[in-house]
Design a protein around this motif. Structure first.
Motif, PDB file in Angstrom:
ATOM      1  N   VAL A   1       0.828  -1.215   0.000  1.00 46.68           N
ATOM      2  CA  VAL A   1       0.000   0.000   0.000  1.00 46.68           C
ATOM      3  C   VAL A   1       0.857   1.258   0.000  1.00 46.68           C
ATOM      4  N   ASP A   2       2.167   1.076  -0.169  1.00 45.20           N
ATOM      5  CA  ASP A   2       3.068   2.215  -0.291  1.00 45.20           C
ATOM      6  C   ASP A   2       3.813   2.100  -1.618  1.00 45.20           C
ATOM      7  N   ASP A   3       4.965   2.766  -1.746  1.00 45.84           N
ATOM      8  CA  ASP A   3       5.666   2.763  -3.025  1.00 45.84           C
ATOM      9  C   ASP A   3       6.795   1.740  -3.072  1.00 45.84           C
ATOM     10  N   SER A   4       6.773   0.757  -2.191  1.00 44.70           N
ATOM     11  CA  SER A   4       7.803  -0.286  -2.228  1.00 44.70           C
ATOM     12  C   SER A   4       7.495  -1.285  -3.334  1.00 44.70           C
ATOM     13  N   LEU A   5       8.483  -2.100  -3.669  1.00 40.41           N
ATOM     14  CA  LEU A   5       8.280  -3.124  -4.696  1.00 40.41           C
ATOM     15  C   LEU A   5       7.155  -4.066  -4.300  1.00 40.41           C
ATOM     16  N   ASP A   6       6.445  -4.580  -5.311  1.00 44.34           N
ATOM     17  CA  ASP A   6       5.416  -5.566  -5.017  1.00 44.34           C
ATOM     18  C   ASP A   6       6.044  -6.800  -4.378  1.00 44.34           C
ATOM     19  N   ILE A   7       5.272  -7.450  -3.519  1.00 39.46           N
ATOM     20  CA  ILE A   7       5.754  -8.655  -2.850  1.00 39.46           C
ATOM     21  C   ILE A   7       5.717  -9.806  -3.855  1.00 39.46           C
ATOM     22  N   TRP A   8       6.875 -10.272  -4.234  1.00 39.46           N
ATOM     23  CA  TRP A   8       6.971 -11.208  -5.357  1.00 39.46           C
ATOM     24  C   TRP A   8       6.230 -12.502  -5.103  1.00 39.46           C
ATOM     25  N   GLN A   9       6.165 -12.961  -3.843  1.00 40.08           N
ATOM     26  CA  GLN A   9       5.458 -14.209  -3.547  1.00 40.08           C
ATOM     27  C   GLN A   9       3.953 -14.085  -3.780  1.00 40.08           C
ATOM     28  N   GLN A  10       3.432 -12.856  -3.793  1.00 41.69           N
ATOM     29  CA  GLN A  10       1.988 -12.649  -3.938  1.00 41.69           C
ATOM     30  C   GLN A  10       1.583 -12.245  -5.355  1.00 41.69           C
ATOM     31  N   VAL A  11       2.538 -12.111  -6.246  1.00 35.97           N
ATOM     32  CA  VAL A  11       2.240 -11.702  -7.628  1.00 35.97           C
ATOM     33  C   VAL A  11       2.084 -12.951  -8.482  1.00 35.97           C
ATOM     34  N   GLY A  12       0.857 -13.212  -8.888  1.00 38.66           N
ATOM     35  CA  GLY A  12       0.606 -14.367  -9.736  1.00 38.66           C
ATOM     36  C   GLY A  12       0.427 -14.006 -11.196  1.00 38.66           C
ATOM     37  N   ALA A  13       0.285 -12.701 -11.482  1.00 40.40           N
ATOM     38  CA  ALA A  13       0.071 -12.248 -12.856  1.00 40.40           C
ATOM     39  C   ALA A  13       1.381 -12.265 -13.634  1.00 40.40           C
ATOM     40  N   ALA A  14       1.255 -12.123 -14.945  1.00 39.46           N
ATOM     41  CA  ALA A  14       2.429 -12.135 -15.823  1.00 39.46           C
ATOM     42  C   ALA A  14       3.308 -10.919 -15.552  1.00 39.46           C
ATOM     43  N   TYR A  15       4.619 -11.104 -15.720  1.00 38.75           N
ATOM     44  CA  TYR A  15       5.532  -9.975 -15.734  1.00 38.75           C
ATOM     45  C   TYR A  15       5.384  -9.301 -17.092  1.00 38.75           C
ATOM     46  N   ASN A  16       5.087  -8.004 -17.065  1.00 43.67           N
ATOM     47  CA  ASN A  16       4.801  -7.288 -18.306  1.00 43.67           C
ATOM     48  C   ASN A  16       6.055  -6.567 -18.792  1.00 43.67           C
ATOM     49  N   ILE A  17       6.438  -6.838 -20.031  1.00 46.24           N
ATOM     50  CA  ILE A  17       7.693  -6.303 -20.556  1.00 46.24           C
ATOM     51  C   ILE A  17       7.508  -4.961 -21.255  1.00 46.24           C
ATOM     52  N   GLY A  18       6.379  -4.308 -20.987  1.00 45.31           N
ATOM     53  CA  GLY A  18       6.175  -2.971 -21.555  1.00 45.31           C
ATOM     54  C   GLY A  18       6.978  -1.908 -20.855  1.00 45.31           C
ATOM     55  N   ILE A  19       7.341  -2.154 -19.596  1.00 45.91           N
ATOM     56  CA  ILE A  19       8.186  -1.243 -18.823  1.00 45.91           C
ATOM     57  C   ILE A  19       9.142  -2.102 -18.022  1.00 45.91           C
ATOM     58  N   PHE A  20      10.403  -2.108 -18.377  1.00 45.45           N
ATOM     59  CA  PHE A  20      11.359  -2.782 -17.518  1.00 45.45           C
ATOM     60  C   PHE A  20      12.770  -2.222 -17.693  1.00 45.45           C
ATOM     61  N   HIS A  21      13.525  -2.348 -16.583  1.00 46.17           N
ATOM     62  CA  HIS A  21      14.839  -1.728 -16.461  1.00 46.17           C
ATOM     63  C   HIS A  21      15.891  -2.819 -16.330  1.00 46.17           C
ATOM     64  N   TRP A  22      16.922  -2.739 -17.176  1.00 46.43           N
ATOM     65  CA  TRP A  22      18.003  -3.737 -17.197  1.00 46.43           C
ATOM     66  C   TRP A  22      19.316  -3.081 -16.810  1.00 46.43           C
ATOM     67  N   ARG A  23      20.058  -3.750 -15.941  1.00 48.66           N
ATOM     68  CA  ARG A  23      21.438  -3.350 -15.688  1.00 48.66           C
ATOM     69  C   ARG A  23      22.357  -4.314 -16.442  1.00 48.66           C
ATOM     70  N   PRO A  24      23.493  -3.823 -16.917  1.00 45.06           N
ATOM     71  CA  PRO A  24      24.350  -4.649 -17.777  1.00 45.06           C
ATOM     72  C   PRO A  24      25.200  -5.637 -17.003  1.00 45.06           C
ATOM     73  N   THR A  25      24.560  -6.420 -16.136  1.00 46.29           N
ATOM     74  CA  THR A  25      25.272  -7.437 -15.365  1.00 46.29           C
ATOM     75  C   THR A  25      25.391  -8.713 -16.200  1.00 46.29           C
ATOM     76  N   GLU A  26      26.249  -9.603 -15.779  1.00 44.08           N
ATOM     77  CA  GLU A  26      26.411 -10.854 -16.508  1.00 44.08           C
ATOM     78  C   GLU A  26      25.134 -11.678 -16.484  1.00 44.08           C
ATOM     79  N   SER A  27      24.429 -11.676 -15.355  1.00 47.53           N
ATOM     80  CA  SER A  27      23.171 -12.426 -15.269  1.00 47.53           C
ATOM     81  C   SER A  27      22.131 -11.868 -16.233  1.00 47.53           C
ATOM     82  N   ALA A  28      22.036 -10.537 -16.318  1.00 49.95           N
ATOM     83  CA  ALA A  28      21.069  -9.919 -17.215  1.00 49.95           C
ATOM     84  C   ALA A  28      21.425 -10.198 -18.674  1.00 49.95           C
ATOM     85  N   LYS A  29      22.698 -10.107 -19.009  1.00 52.49           N
ATOM     86  CA  LYS A  29      23.113 -10.379 -20.389  1.00 52.49           C
ATOM     87  C   LYS A  29      22.873 -11.839 -20.758  1.00 52.49           C
ATOM     88  N   LYS A  30      23.077 -12.736 -19.828  1.00 51.84           N
ATOM     89  CA  LYS A  30      22.807 -14.152 -20.075  1.00 51.84           C
ATOM     90  C   LYS A  30      21.318 -14.375 -20.338  1.00 51.84           C
TER      91      LYS A  30
END
Length: 609
Positions: A259-288
């Motif tokens: 109910v505030d501006d913190s990240l959604d609680i991932w265990q409670q999110v059952g909907a799809a991750y929407n790729i219309g807005i997303f932020h990538w950092r150039p880490t090795e995991s992200a590039k993989k």
């Protein structure tokens, strides 16, 4: 502080004259400096650009005129920041190397650079990067107005580290001449709207993944956006709160987990991750992740890009990275992911249907036109309803002018009884009959109809549901988007006049409240109050009161409408107090049948007249 000075003077008087002189000099210097600082800060005429100056207010949502030929941007205001909000960032020039100006058109006598100079390269991206972050969208010429709206919102937020990927040369050239930073994606895409779910649509999705995979090795952070979204607040400070995240993504979540501006609680999110807005950092995991995602899509052209992303990211979910941040491990167990809260990184449902951010008293960062109908036209209309879409000046001054009306809805239809399919349809049909009359009057007077807000008892979704989504914050009744009731793509489409009659222009219900509405339109209006013919003062006449009110008899025919309102052809907006029983019908029965046929085509299949 005063006591300290007093003690200093006391000690100085007991010392040698030299020390007395030094103390006096220091104290005078402090006083002079304090006076200068206070003058610099509080002077109403201070024009200093030093750090003493107050930072400029954010330009988000204000009305602007672009420094380009025959072009103005006029956007509605987003809610002002609360008094406790942090001040907006200083202009780009104060934060480091200035980026190239946006909205500064090249000289018309200048020849456009060769296409090769717009190729995707690290150097081209490096010219636009700020604090190692680049904000990117892409599209074809059919989405030109969406792209201009996207860019304008960002520049109003003092963000210029942006680039637009052009999927066809027509868009590339158009953006170049408008002064918008653009690069060539080499897609050779069609310039027309390809439609959701088509093979070309899926090709566009693959282009996005190829782009991400190409940019991450440059070493820049990438904020990737679809063109059918707008930024309402600078997201950079929010994203910087999670420096350990490899990927921060929006979701299709419709039930709040926080109910505030913190990240959604991932265990409670059952909907799809929407790729219309997303932020990538150039880490090795992200590039993989980007490489594997690209390989999956290129190997099977039937896989939708968003489904592919969800499939591989969800191979492993958890555990949490720590107990506080909201980040969690996903994909290969090393990728650190955060889910942007759906209340402020809004979908079309959490923004337009639930108004979740309003109910939680939060400021939205972004709006993405998902959960909507009527294709691209439906998306445009929703953004217009929210007064966040760029339209050229002529949109606000249509030939022939406008008409509007105040809908009449009995309390019993709106509030009484249970919210059922039957009560919902009765409410909708009651409003649609009035809209049908208003469309007929608009057709008679050759005017554009400003649609009224439409109240719904039940939500509209493409799957079975109990009326509203369980756990969501949807209030009943609620003002629903026009695409919940009408097929907007049909309403704005040019149809054969001999079959459907003359076209009737429409505008969104918020149109007359839009700050972009020109003054000469706002101030040119006529109030029409329906009255019962035969009563005193109720007659078919063009006489108006000093307060610009016209009494007009109910159940007037086509000839009466034309005769009376022809006297007001110069009036920009005619406002009817009601349209119930205003018009008895067309004298030309063939035209009447065409209008009914057209109205039926515009109404979505799950509604009835």
């Amino acid at each position: 502080m005063v006591e300290g000075w007093r003690n200093g003077f006391r000690e100085a008087t007991n010392s040698k004259p030299l020390f007395l002189t030094i103390y006096a000099t220091v104290i005078i210097g402090v006083l002079v400096s304090s006076f200068y600082i206070f003058s610099a800060i509080y002077s109403p005429t201070n024009g200093s650009t030093s750090w003493l100056s107050s930072p400029p207010l954010s330009t988000a949502g204000r009305i602007h005129q672009l420094p380009q030929e025959n072009a103005t941007f006029q956007l509605s205001a987003t809610p002002p920041p609360p008094p406790h909000a942090l001040p907006p960032p200083a202009p780009e020039e104060a934060q480091g190397e200035p980026l190239g100006k946006i909205w500064v058109s090249p000289p018309r006598d200048k020849k456009m650079p060769p296409l090769e100079s717009f190729k995707l390269t690290k150097e081209l991206f490096g010219e636009r990067v700020k604090d190692n972050v680049i904000i990117v969208t892409f599209g074809n010429y059919a989405f030109m107005d969406f792209i201009l709206t996207w860019v304008k919102h960002l520049t109003d937020l003092d963000l210029s580290n942006i680039l637009v990927g052009a999927m066809d040369t027509k868009l590339l050239e158009a953006l170049y001449w408008k002064g918008v930073p653009v690069f060539d994606m080499g897609s050779h895409m069609s310039t027309v709207d390809v439609g959701w779910g088509t093979p070309t649509f899926h090709k566009m999705g693959r282009e996005k993944v190829i782009l991400i995979d190409s940019v991450l090795p440059f070493g820049y952070e990438l904020l990737m956006c679809d063109t059918d979204m707008v930024w309402l607040k600078n997201p950079m400070p929010y994203l910087a709160r999670y420096p350990d995240a490899d990927v921060l993504t929006s979701t299709d979540q419709v039930v709040p987990t926080v109910v505030d501006d913190s990240l959604d609680i991932w265990q409670q999110v059952g909907a799809a991750y929407n790729i219309g807005i997303f932020h990538w950092r150039p880490t090795e995991s992200a590039k993989k992740l980007a490489r594997e995602w690209k390989d999956i899509l290129l190997a099977d052209d039937k896989v939708w890009d968003q489904n592919g992303f969800n499939e591989i990211v969800r191979r492993q979910l958890g555990p949490s990275v720590d107990g506080d941040s909201g980040l969690f491990y996903a994909y290969d167990g090393n990728l650190k992911v955060g889910l942007l809260p759906a209340s402020i990184f809004c979908s079309g449902h959490t923004y337009f249907v639930q108004a979740m951010y309003q109910q939680l008293r939060l400021e939205p960062y972004a709006l993405h036109t998902t959960f909507q109908y009527a294709g691209t036209e439906g998306k445009r209309h929703r953004l217009r309803e929210g007064m966040v879409f760029y339209d050229p000046p002529e949109y606000y001054d249509a030939p022939g002018g406008f008409i509007s009306f105040k809908p009449s809805i009995p309390k019993s239809l709106l509030l009484d009884g249970k919210h059922t399919i039957a009560s919902h349809f009765i409410l909708i049909n009651h409003q649609m009959k009035q809209i049908r009359s208003a469309l007929a009057i608009a057709s008679l007077l050759n005017r554009t109809l400003v649609m009224p807000p439409i109240w719904c008892r039940l939500d509209r979704l493409w799957f079975g549901h109990p009326g509203t989504l369980a756990g969501s914050m949807t209030r009943q009744p609620f003002i629903c988007p026009l695409d919940h009731v009408f097929e907007i793509n049909i309403m704005v489409k040019e149809l054969p006049e001999d079959e459907f009659g003359p076209g009737i222009g429409i505008r969104e219900y918020s149109f007359l409240d839009n700050p972009s509405l020109p003054k000469h339109v706002k101030e040119s209006w006529l109030d029409v109050q329906l009255c019962q013919e035969g009563k005193e003062g109720c007659e078919a006449s063009n006489n108006t009161s000093p307060s610009r009110v016209l009494k007009f008899p109910k159940r007037s025919n086509e000839d009466t409408f034309k005769a009376i309102f022809s006297s007001f052809h110069d009036v920009k907006v005619i406002k009817f107090s009601s349209v119930e029983d205003a018009f008895i019908g067309f004298s030309d029965m063939a035209r009447a049948r065409r209008e009914i046929q057209k109205t039926g085509k515009e109404i979505c299949g799950n509604m009835v007249l």
